[in-house]
Design an enzyme around this catalytic site. Sequence first.
Site, PDB file in Angstrom:
ATOM      1  N   HIS A  68       0.684  -1.135   0.067  1.00 29.05           N
ATOM      2  CA  HIS A  68      -0.028  -0.093   0.099  1.00 29.05           C
ATOM      3  C   HIS A  68       1.047   1.248  -0.112  1.00 29.05           C
ATOM      4  O   HIS A  68       0.619   2.278  -0.818  1.00 29.05           O
ATOM      5  CB  HIS A  68      -1.037  -0.015   1.153  1.00 29.05           C
ATOM      6  N   GLU A  69       1.994   1.293   0.878  1.00 26.95           N
ATOM      7  CA  GLU A  69       2.896   2.170   0.953  1.00 26.95           C
ATOM      8  C   GLU A  69       3.791   2.669  -0.228  1.00 26.95           C
ATOM      9  O   GLU A  69       4.081   3.931  -0.595  1.00 26.95           O
ATOM     10  CB  GLU A  69       3.609   2.355   2.333  1.00 26.95           C
ATOM     11  N   HIS A  72       1.798   4.369  -2.801  1.00 24.85           N
ATOM     12  CA  HIS A  72       1.829   5.775  -2.605  1.00 24.85           C
ATOM     13  C   HIS A  72       3.206   6.361  -3.273  1.00 24.85           C
ATOM     14  O   HIS A  72       3.239   7.557  -3.937  1.00 24.85           O
ATOM     15  CB  HIS A  72       1.661   6.011  -1.320  1.00 24.85           C
TER      16      HIS A  72
END
Length: 385
Positions: A68-69, A72
């Site tokens: 998820h990170e 980003h």
Amino acid sequence: MLGGSVRIFTIAGIDIGIHLSWLVVFGLVTWSLAVGYLPAAIPGIESTTAWILGAIASLLLFASVLVHELAHSFVARAQGLEVHSITLFIFGGVSNLSGEAKRPSTEFLVAIVGPLTSVVVAALAYLVGTVVAGSREAAAVAGYLATVNLLLGLFNLVPGFPLDGGRVLRAIAWTVTGSIRRGTRIAVTVGQVVAWALMLWGIFRVFGGDVFGGIWIAAIGWFLQGAGQASLEQVVMEQVLRRVRVRDVAGLDRGRVPPSTSVADLIERYLLPGNRRAMAVAADDGALRGIVTLGDVTRVPPDVRDRTPVADVMTPVASLVTARPDEPLADALEALGRGDWEQLPVVRDGRLVGLITRADILRQLQLREALGVGAGDDAGSPSAA
């Protein structure tokens, strides 16, 4: 990275670390899976097997958070932002980006890709679960990952700044108002409502008998409440500093030393009398040659300092990041943060103007706050591309 974190490896030049608080959550998640979820999903499972599977599922959960990170971070890079590190901590993960997005479209893309990635991971885990349905253990772990990643993606869409949903809301409000400051204030206000709602819901759950779940929900609300306000203060600070130029900071010119100056003379004539921790090194014509700091000096044995020139121990100009007199003070602060430096040389046309330090910037902020001199609003800031 967050204070108290430890770097464990690097992906595509991004340092990946874990905060000490992550160990607490890893233990709690493993325990809840081993004594709750897994025995219910796999009747008759042995205790040892449940604990092993619980640990594996916990690691896979945090691997999902890391993905998820990374989503980003990779999108941020594609949009021109620098990414220094990712830290896994008690509330999930945080990507350390260099400053805020300069356009609402960038903010929107960087924010929305995280929840979308979690939903994709959930779908993949669900597909894996159907493929390995013959193995109760593998299917149970895959089912857990599918559910928790779907919840993670949906929860991050909640407009609680600085959650991803709050950043999406800020991007929209920024586009509508044309002001990052007003957009942030709107997103933070909505986020504060969400934060207080989570805290109240958590307290209600505690009194309803769900002590662990209630405390966890309330803690998330408390974290959002503090983080949202801190984000607003950060934006206000950057807006103030963006209207101040490096040349406007008092005490900019702190003198310089020639490269041939001995380390002993540097100490006796400059560092001690001026109460300084660093000096710029420049030629007679003012051309910057480097910087010599307290750390450089202390590495020179005292008995050879009188015959060691500063040029031998300084950080050369080729390794330095410099500031220009006419650039915003916010850019200088960002440059200091990127390299974790205490000072930057200020240069015009290759010639030294002086040094600017973190302390200079802090004093400027404190003085403006005391005098009530702010930045106003940023109605003229860049709008959506």
